[in-house]
Design a protein around this motif. Structure first.
Motif, PDB file in Angstrom:
ATOM      1  N   VAL A  31       0.843  -1.209   0.000  1.00  0.00           N
ATOM      2  CA  VAL A  31       0.000   0.000   0.000  1.00  0.00           C
ATOM      3  C   VAL A  31       0.871   1.251   0.000  1.00  0.00           C
ATOM      4  CG1 VAL A  31      -1.631   1.344   1.397  1.00  0.00           C
ATOM      5  CG2 VAL A  31      -1.999  -1.105   1.049  1.00  0.00           C
ATOM      6  N   ALA A  32       1.907   1.263   0.830  1.00  0.00           N
ATOM      7  CA  ALA A  32       2.797   2.425   0.885  1.00  0.00           C
ATOM      8  C   ALA A  32       3.487   2.646  -0.458  1.00  0.00           C
ATOM      9  CB  ALA A  32       3.834   2.232   1.989  1.00  0.00           C
ATOM     10  N   LEU A  33       3.962   1.594  -1.075  1.00  0.00           N
ATOM     11  CA  LEU A  33       4.627   1.728  -2.379  1.00  0.00           C
ATOM     12  C   LEU A  33       3.664   2.230  -3.444  1.00  0.00           C
ATOM     13  CD1 LEU A  33       6.895  -1.459  -2.450  1.00  0.00           C
ATOM     14  CD2 LEU A  33       7.648   0.927  -2.404  1.00  0.00           C
ATOM     15  N   ARG A  34       2.429   1.772  -3.404  1.00  0.00           N
ATOM     16  CA  ARG A  34       1.464   2.218  -4.422  1.00  0.00           C
ATOM     17  C   ARG A  34       1.120   3.699  -4.269  1.00  0.00           C
ATOM     18  NH1 ARG A  34      -2.052  -2.381  -6.818  1.00  0.00           N
ATOM     19  NH2 ARG A  34      -0.777  -4.151  -6.220  1.00  0.00           N
ATOM     20  N   TYR A  35       0.921   4.132  -3.028  1.00  0.00           N
ATOM     21  CA  TYR A  35       0.528   5.530  -2.825  1.00  0.00           C
ATOM     22  C   TYR A  35       1.697   6.489  -2.905  1.00  0.00           C
ATOM     23  CZ  TYR A  35      -4.267   4.361  -1.737  1.00  0.00           C
ATOM     24  OH  TYR A  35      -5.557   3.927  -1.831  1.00  0.00           O
ATOM     25  N   LEU A  36       2.863   6.079  -2.445  1.00  0.00           N
ATOM     26  CA  LEU A  36       4.004   6.989  -2.428  1.00  0.00           C
ATOM     27  C   LEU A  36       4.816   6.985  -3.722  1.00  0.00           C
ATOM     28  CD1 LEU A  36       5.267   6.336   1.220  1.00  0.00           C
ATOM     29  CD2 LEU A  36       3.901   8.269   0.368  1.00  0.00           C
ATOM     30  N   PHE A  37       4.946   5.823  -4.342  1.00  0.00           N
ATOM     31  CA  PHE A  37       5.833   5.706  -5.499  1.00  0.00           C
ATOM     32  C   PHE A  37       5.143   5.180  -6.752  1.00  0.00           C
ATOM     33  CE2 PHE A  37       8.448   5.059  -1.665  1.00  0.00           C
ATOM     34  CZ  PHE A  37       9.258   6.178  -1.771  1.00  0.00           C
TER      35      PHE A  37
END
Length: 183
Positions: A31-37
């Motif tokens: 989730v963090a990778l999808r939203y941030l990067f």
């Protein structure tokens, strides 16, 4: 529960904790990778799903061993002890027969999918179906222990769990009453 069974249950619980932790880390990272990067880990979704299935099957076998599954015993608790034991034996044997069918089906799926690889991880899909085999073996061991207990006139895992419970939330016959009936 004997020492080997207790050790196996604790090992299973520890493995389930590790699986849950791995799932949380993978899903959070994805989730963090999808939203941030604007990217993600393609294998994490598949692996989290596999871990969830494994946790479900391991937890079901563990709950069966510890008498944690729900049961409708309102009528059965009011039956005479010999009839109650006969129904318990019938139920346990029926569950064991169904579990053997599940074992056969899960084993067949493992064999069929041993050459098939998962798209996200490239792992053999047979590992996914191995969860059903592991569950069935664990469930058969637990059911076998309960069948032996019924035949010996000893309490089953569910009865031991009920006797160890601090209160009677579901309104069944209290363990003290059962002990008085047996005397």
């Amino acid at each position: 529960m004997n020492a080997v069974s207790r050790w196996g249950c604790r090992l299973t619980e520890g493995l389930m904790v590790l699986m849950l932790a791995a799932m949380v880390v993978m899903v959070f990272a994805n989730v963090a990778l999808r939203y941030l990067f604007d990217s993600g880990l393609s294998a994490s979704e598949e692996l989290a799903r596999w871990l969830f299935v494994w946790m479900t099957f391991l937890g079901a076998a563990l709950a069966l061993r510890e008498g944690g599954h729900m049961g409708a015993d309102l009528v059965i608790d009011r039956l005479p002890r010999p009839l109650r034991r006969a129904l318990q034996l019938f139920t346990l044997l029926s569950m064991a027969a169904i579990t053997v069918l599940m074992l056969q089906g899960a084993w067949a799926q493992m064999v069929i999918n041993r050459e098939t690889v998962a798209p996200g991880t490239g792992a053999p899909v047979a590992w996914f179906y191995a969860s059903g085999v592991v569950f069935a073996v664990g469930a058969l061991l637990a059911l076998g222990a309960d069948i032996v207990a019924v035949l010996r006139g000893q309490p089953t895992a569910a009865e031991r769990a009920l006797a160890d419970a601090p209160g009677e939330a579901h309104g069944a016959t209290p363990p003290a009453t059962r002990a008085q009936e047996a005397a």
